[in-house]
Design a protein around this motif. Structure first.
Motif, short mmCIF file in Angstrom:
data_model
loop_
_atom_site.label_atom_id
_atom_site.label_comp_id
_atom_site.label_asym_id
_atom_site.label_seq_id
_atom_site.Cartn_x
_atom_site.Cartn_y
_atom_site.Cartn_z
N ILE A 1 0.86 -1.18 0.00
CA ILE A 1 0.00 0.00 0.00
C ILE A 1 0.90 1.23 0.00
CG2 ILE A 1 -1.93 1.20 1.07
CD1 ILE A 1 -1.13 -2.29 2.25
N GLN A 2 0.99 1.89 -1.14
CA GLN A 2 1.85 3.05 -1.35
C GLN A 2 0.98 4.24 -1.73
OE1 GLN A 2 5.47 3.96 -1.73
NE2 GLN A 2 4.39 5.92 -1.90
N HIS A 3 1.07 5.36 -1.00
CA HIS A 3 0.35 6.56 -1.39
C HIS A 3 0.90 7.03 -2.73
CE1 HIS A 3 -0.46 7.61 3.13
NE2 HIS A 3 -1.14 6.57 2.72
N MET A 4 0.06 6.96 -3.78
CA MET A 4 0.54 7.25 -5.13
C MET A 4 -0.66 7.51 -6.04
SD MET A 4 3.14 4.83 -7.35
CE MET A 4 4.66 5.36 -6.55
N PRO A 5 -0.56 8.45 -6.98
CA PRO A 5 -1.68 8.73 -7.89
C PRO A 5 -2.05 7.52 -8.74
CG PRO A 5 -0.03 10.48 -7.98
CD PRO A 5 0.57 9.36 -7.20
N ALA A 6 -3.28 7.52 -9.24
CA ALA A 6 -3.79 6.40 -10.02
C ALA A 6 -2.96 6.15 -11.28
CB ALA A 6 -5.25 6.65 -10.40
N THR A 7 -2.45 7.20 -11.90
CA THR A 7 -1.68 7.03 -13.14
C THR A 7 -0.28 6.49 -12.89
OG1 THR A 7 -1.10 9.37 -13.00
CG2 THR A 7 -2.90 8.78 -14.48
N PHE A 8 0.14 6.41 -11.63
CA PHE A 8 1.50 5.98 -11.32
C PHE A 8 1.60 4.51 -10.95
CE2 PHE A 8 4.32 9.82 -10.36
CZ PHE A 8 3.64 10.62 -11.27
N THR A 9 0.57 3.95 -10.33
CA THR A 9 0.72 2.63 -9.72
C THR A 9 0.94 1.51 -10.75
OG1 THR A 9 -1.71 2.63 -9.47
CG2 THR A 9 -0.39 3.06 -7.51
N ALA A 10 0.31 1.59 -11.92
CA ALA A 10 0.53 0.56 -12.93
C ALA A 10 1.98 0.56 -13.39
CB ALA A 10 -0.41 0.77 -14.12
N ARG B 1 12.63 -10.81 -8.21
CA ARG B 1 12.59 -12.26 -8.46
C ARG B 1 11.19 -12.81 -8.28
NH1 ARG B 1 17.27 -11.05 -5.60
NH2 ARG B 1 19.23 -11.76 -6.57
N ILE B 2 10.39 -12.18 -7.42
CA ILE B 2 9.00 -12.58 -7.26
C ILE B 2 8.15 -11.83 -8.29
CG2 ILE B 2 9.28 -13.07 -4.80
CD1 ILE B 2 7.84 -10.41 -4.22
N ASN B 3 6.89 -12.22 -8.41
CA ASN B 3 5.96 -11.55 -9.33
C ASN B 3 5.30 -10.37 -8.63
OD1 ASN B 3 5.95 -13.61 -11.62
ND2 ASN B 3 5.42 -14.90 -9.87
N VAL B 4 5.20 -9.25 -9.33
CA VAL B 4 4.56 -8.06 -8.79
C VAL B 4 3.52 -7.58 -9.79
CG1 VAL B 4 4.87 -5.75 -7.86
CG2 VAL B 4 6.72 -7.42 -7.65
N LYS B 5 2.32 -7.25 -9.32
CA LYS B 5 1.27 -6.74 -10.20
C LYS B 5 0.46 -5.69 -9.47
CE LYS B 5 -2.61 -8.57 -10.80
NZ LYS B 5 -3.82 -9.34 -11.18
N GLN B 6 -0.22 -4.82 -10.25
CA GLN B 6 -1.21 -3.93 -9.66
C GLN B 6 -2.44 -4.76 -9.31
OE1 GLN B 6 -2.30 0.41 -10.72
NE2 GLN B 6 -3.65 -0.82 -11.99
N ALA B 7 -2.92 -4.61 -8.09
CA ALA B 7 -4.04 -5.43 -7.61
C ALA B 7 -5.30 -5.16 -8.42
CB ALA B 7 -4.30 -5.14 -6.14
N GLU B 8 -6.08 -6.22 -8.63
CA GLU B 8 -7.36 -6.13 -9.31
C GLU B 8 -8.44 -6.76 -8.45
OE1 GLU B 8 -7.21 -6.87 -13.75
OE2 GLU B 8 -5.33 -7.80 -13.13
N ASP B 9 -9.64 -6.24 -8.59
CA ASP B 9 -10.76 -6.79 -7.83
C ASP B 9 -10.93 -8.28 -8.15
OD1 ASP B 9 -13.00 -6.46 -6.04
OD2 ASP B 9 -14.30 -6.65 -7.79
N GLY B 10 -11.01 -9.10 -7.10
CA GLY B 10 -11.20 -10.52 -7.28
C GLY B 10 -9.93 -11.34 -7.33
N ASP B 11 -8.75 -10.70 -7.27
CA ASP B 11 -7.49 -11.45 -7.29
C ASP B 11 -7.43 -12.44 -6.13
OD1 ASP B 11 -6.27 -10.42 -9.54
OD2 ASP B 11 -5.12 -8.90 -8.47
N GLY C 1 -3.72 3.21 -7.27
CA GLY C 1 -3.98 4.58 -6.87
C GLY C 1 -5.42 4.97 -7.14
N GLY C 2 -5.99 5.78 -6.26
CA GLY C 2 -7.37 6.23 -6.42
C GLY C 2 -8.40 5.23 -5.96
N LYS C 3 -7.96 4.08 -5.44
CA LYS C 3 -8.87 3.02 -4.99
C LYS C 3 -8.51 2.61 -3.57
CE LYS C 3 -10.78 2.39 -9.15
NZ LYS C 3 -12.22 2.56 -9.47
#
Length: 380
Positions: free
Chosen positions: A224-233, A244-254, A266-268
């Motif tokens: 959880i990083q304070h960051m604008p919506a256009t930045f997090t992706a 080395r691990i997988n990192v993704k922007q969270a999506e509803d239902g993950d 960001g924004g959510k």
């Protein structure tokens, strides 16, 4: 004594606007302005400002190149001005990797409800980074290489892939040389996931930690990083390419999976439900009255409900106190709370709030977290 500020921007209108806002605070003083990065470098050596505000796109020399040279010659806290676009996000992340400590949108209305709030926010950001000790950059001797890419797992510029070290990480390393830290002793407790909350200075802090987490890590990680919506992706993509691990922007239902890190968009608001082996994510708009989107307190509160005592939670560098209430709820359920120490923080606000409330069982420097996380989680 007033905090001395150098304002750097190729727009005379914007230089004047920023100068007026900064000078409106009696504790701040604009000592000069520069219209490009080359002028800024010369002025920094001569005027020795406490803080620099820096635009990214400028003629003669851009802001990212200027930040790199300033950090090499005259390390000084830098606040970047950024456009809230995908390209602006990538450039801002480059600037943070180059050594800038924080960023703020050039369109103040994007981060504030009114002009008064925007003025106050800019003044607060300048004051927050003003006293941060910044170390000169050094090239790492033998940077570790990510299994995912040929780029070093230490901070790496996407413009040329030159190994870079965070100024805060450098400070922590220098402190370690004077006082070697004791080896971390794991508690033996069992967990279902790791959760990390952060704000100012967080992009560099998260990258420092995640790039040292080994492949095959046995638990999910929430970010959880304070960051604008256009930045997090863009930030999630960068972390994924370096880790080395997988990192993704969270999506509803993950569905949460081991060896994956999920960055709150960001924004959510990101919530966790106790469904499945590790849990499932809910990503919602949330209440507009909440100051932060995403908010650490909201995610941590959902974890206290869904995962009770099975969370290893930590609060890293950032302004304010977001995360304190969520950490209190988690601790009441038996979860473990760690906080970053003051010396390695860009801003010791959020960790201080948690530590002062007596919620943190451990306080440690930034470069100790990855080793401690792996040791504490173990193979279970």
């Amino acid at each position: 004594m007033a905090i001395k500020v150098l304002v750097v921007d190729d727009s005379s209108f914007f230089r004047r606007r920023v100068s007026e806002i900064i000078n409106a605070d009696p504790s701040l003083e604009v000592i000069d302005t520069a219209k490009n990065g080359q002028e800024a470098i010369e002025m920094v050596g001569r005027l020795k400002p406490d803080v620099i505000t820096m635009d990214i796109e400028m003629p003669v020399m851009d802001g990212i190149t200027a930040v790199k040279q300033i950090m090499a010659k005259h390390p000084t806290p830098v606040l970047m001005f950024s456009s809230l676009t995908h390209e602006g996000a990538k450039a801002t992340l480059d600037a943070l990797e180059a050594g800038a400590l924080d960023f703020i949108p050039k369109k103040f209305e994007d981060i504030a409800r009114d002009r008064e709030e925007a003025v106050s926010l800019l003044q607060q950001r300048v004051k927050a980074i003003a006293r941060r000790r910044v170390m000169a950059r050094r090239t790492p001797v033998s940077p570790l290489t990510s299994a995912r890419s040929s780029r070093p797992s230490t901070l790496t510029s996407s413009r040329g892939c030159t190994p870079l070290k965070s100024p805060i990480a450098n400070a922590a390393q220098d402190a370690d040389k004077l006082a070697p830290r004791a080896k971390f002793k794991p508690s033996g407790k069992r967990y279902k996931l790791v959760a990390i909350g952060t704000s100012t200075g967080g992009p560099v802090a998260l990258q420092t930690i995640l790039t040292q987490i080994p492949a095959g890590f046995s638990k999910p990680i929430l970010l959880i990083q304070h960051m604008p919506a256009t930045f997090t992706a863009a930030f999630a993509q960068r972390l994924n390419s370096l880790s080395r691990i997988n990192v993704k922007q969270a999506e509803d239902g993950d569905e949460l999976r081991p060896g994956w890190a999920y960055l709150a968009p960001g924004g959510k608001q990101m919530l966790v439900e106790g469904r499945g082996q590790y849990g499932r994510l809910r990503v919602i708009d949330g209440n507009d009255k909440v100051n932060y989107k995403p908010c650490v307190d909201i995610t941590f509160a959902s974890l206290a409900k869904s995962h009770q005592s099975n969370v290893l939670a930590m609060i890293l560098t950032g302004m304010g106190a977001d995360g304190r209430d969520g950490c209190r709820l988690l601790k009441e359920q038996g979860s473990t709370i760690w906080a970053q120490d003051e010396a390695s923080c860009v801003v010791y606000g959020m960790p201080q709030a948690v530590a002062s409330a007596g919620l943190a069982s451990q306080q440690m420097p930034l470069d100790s977290f990855s080793e401690a996380i792996v040791a504490e989680i173990g193979n279970g």
